[in-house]
Design a protein around this motif. Structure first.
Motif, PDB file in Angstrom:
ATOM      1  N   MET A   1      26.104  35.829   8.250  1.00 22.11           N
ATOM      2  CA  MET A   1      24.802  36.408   8.602  1.00 22.11           C
ATOM      3  C   MET A   1      24.157  37.034   7.372  1.00 22.11           C
ATOM      4  O   MET A   1      24.833  37.665   6.565  1.00 22.11           O
ATOM      5  N   ASN A   2      22.847  36.864   7.267  1.00 12.88           N
ATOM      6  CA  ASN A   2      22.092  37.446   6.166  1.00 12.88           C
ATOM      7  C   ASN A   2      21.917  38.945   6.417  1.00 12.88           C
ATOM      8  O   ASN A   2      21.067  39.372   7.211  1.00 12.88           O
ATOM      9  N   ASN A  38      13.432  34.393   9.249  1.00 13.65           N
ATOM     10  CA  ASN A  38      14.649  33.767   8.716  1.00 13.65           C
ATOM     11  C   ASN A  38      15.874  34.136   9.545  1.00 13.65           C
ATOM     12  O   ASN A  38      16.742  33.290   9.813  1.00 13.65           O
ATOM     13  N   LEU A  39      15.927  35.418   9.965  1.00 15.53           N
ATOM     14  CA  LEU A  39      17.060  35.857  10.777  1.00 15.53           C
ATOM     15  C   LEU A  39      17.033  35.190  12.145  1.00 15.53           C
ATOM     16  O   LEU A  39      18.075  34.781  12.671  1.00 15.53           O
ATOM     17  N   LYS A  41      15.803  32.291  12.814  1.00  7.58           N
ATOM     18  CA  LYS A  41      16.215  30.890  12.627  1.00  7.58           C
ATOM     19  C   LYS A  41      17.744  30.802  12.522  1.00  7.58           C
ATOM     20  O   LYS A  41      18.364  29.893  13.094  1.00  7.58           O
ATOM     21  N   GLU A  42      18.335  31.742  11.805  1.00  4.64           N
ATOM     22  CA  GLU A  42      19.790  31.748  11.641  1.00  4.64           C
ATOM     23  C   GLU A  42      20.502  31.990  12.972  1.00  4.64           C
ATOM     24  O   GLU A  42      21.515  31.343  13.275  1.00  4.64           O
TER      25      GLU A  42
END
Length: 305
Positions: A1-2, A38-39, A41-42
């Motif tokens: 995870m980012n 972005n999160l 999408k992840e």
């Protein structure tokens, strides 16, 4: 995870929207929105739902926000704990000490240490000289406070803190009480000694060998200093002991000194650590404290009793 994106989303959730989050983080609103996207999408689901000019947390957003809140709270707790540990204010301090410093010095030193470091857990083990070295080498303790004669030990660093004179004592009723005699005469008295492994006992036997004098007859053997002194007070035998341990008894005239002609023997008190190893912050703080504490002992009057 980012985690960077997660941290930004956490700020959005805490501040109640992208605008306030961007102001708090000092980055642009588009940059905040991009990181949240972005999160999402992840993770594979939406975190924010549009609401006019702002945004609401989705059910998934509330779940992630709750986890993020706990995660970053734990991060702050870890950082705080590390700061306290590095400053010597938390952790476990394991000390091994021989009987003299354990009974006469460490109670006061540790009381002062705990006043300044209340969160540190202190484990003190009292042993004889031989066992003190063994426990230090076997990592059962990080610091040893050692009283007695010292021979170079592989892997052990020795730092002398102070020294105290060794005295011979006998009951007040003994013919040698207050007298000056030879070492050979002193060795005719039955002695009350500590167990084998005690540095004071080893010093006495070594002294007799060096001066070609018959060694003492051991009349009684105890594992503690106090028991040996009380036996002398009760009227039996002699003892060879640090003046620090027996000075008060002599001043109160409960026992008497014997002065052995030509002998002035000193008993060093030292702090020992493992060579070439960095001390933990709690141990470093303790060693620093006792270096300061010994100044009082160095100024005290010696001998003459």
């Amino acid at each position: 995870m980012n985690l960077h994106a997660l941290r930004i989303f956490h700020t959005v959730a805490e501040k109640g929207g992208v605008t306030r989050a961007s102001e708090d983080l000092l980055i642009s609103q588009p940059a905040v929105t991009a990181q949240v996207r972005n999160l999402e999408k992840e993770l594979g689901f939406a975190l924010l739902a549009p609401k006019g000019r702002g945004a609401l947390l989705t059910d998934g957003g509330r779940l992630v926000a709750d986890y993020a809140k706990r995660l970053f709270a734990l991060e702050r707790e870890i950082e705080s704990g590390i700061r306290e540990y590095k400053a010597g204010f938390s952790g476990v301090l394991r000390i091994v000490a021989t009987y003299l410093p354990a009974n006469l010095l460490l109670p006061e030193w540790l009381a002062r240490y705990k006043q300044e470091h209340p969160q540190v857990e202190v484990v003190l083990t009292t042993v004889n000289s031989r066992e003190a070295v063994e426990q230090l080498l076997h990592y059962d303790a990080e610091v040893a406070v050692y009283g007695g004669g010292w021979e170079e030990q592989p892997g052990i660093a020795w730092e002398q803190l102070l020294e105290d004179e060794l005295w011979f004592i006998v009951p007040n009723s003994h013919p040698y009480a207050g007298q000056e005699i030879s070492l050979a005469e002193m060795m005719k008295v039955p002695f009350i000694l500590r167990e084998e492994g005690s540095s004071t006992r080893e010093r006495l036997f070594s002294l007799c060998r060096a001066l070609n004098v018959n060694p003492p007859k051991v009349g009684l053997q105890f594992n503690g200093v106090g028991e040996a002194v009380r036996a002398v007070i009760a009227g039996y035998g002699a003892n060879f002991i640090s003046s620090m341990a027996v000075r008060d008894y002599v001043e109160r005239k409960e026992v008497s000194r014997v002065f052995v002609r030509g002998l002035t023997l000193m008993n060093p008190i030292a702090v020992c650590t493992r060579k070439e190893e960095m001390l933990s912050p709690v141990a470093e703080a303790f060693v620093g404290l006792i270096r300061g504490e010994v100044k009082w002992w160095q100024k005290r009057p010696r001998g003459g009793v």
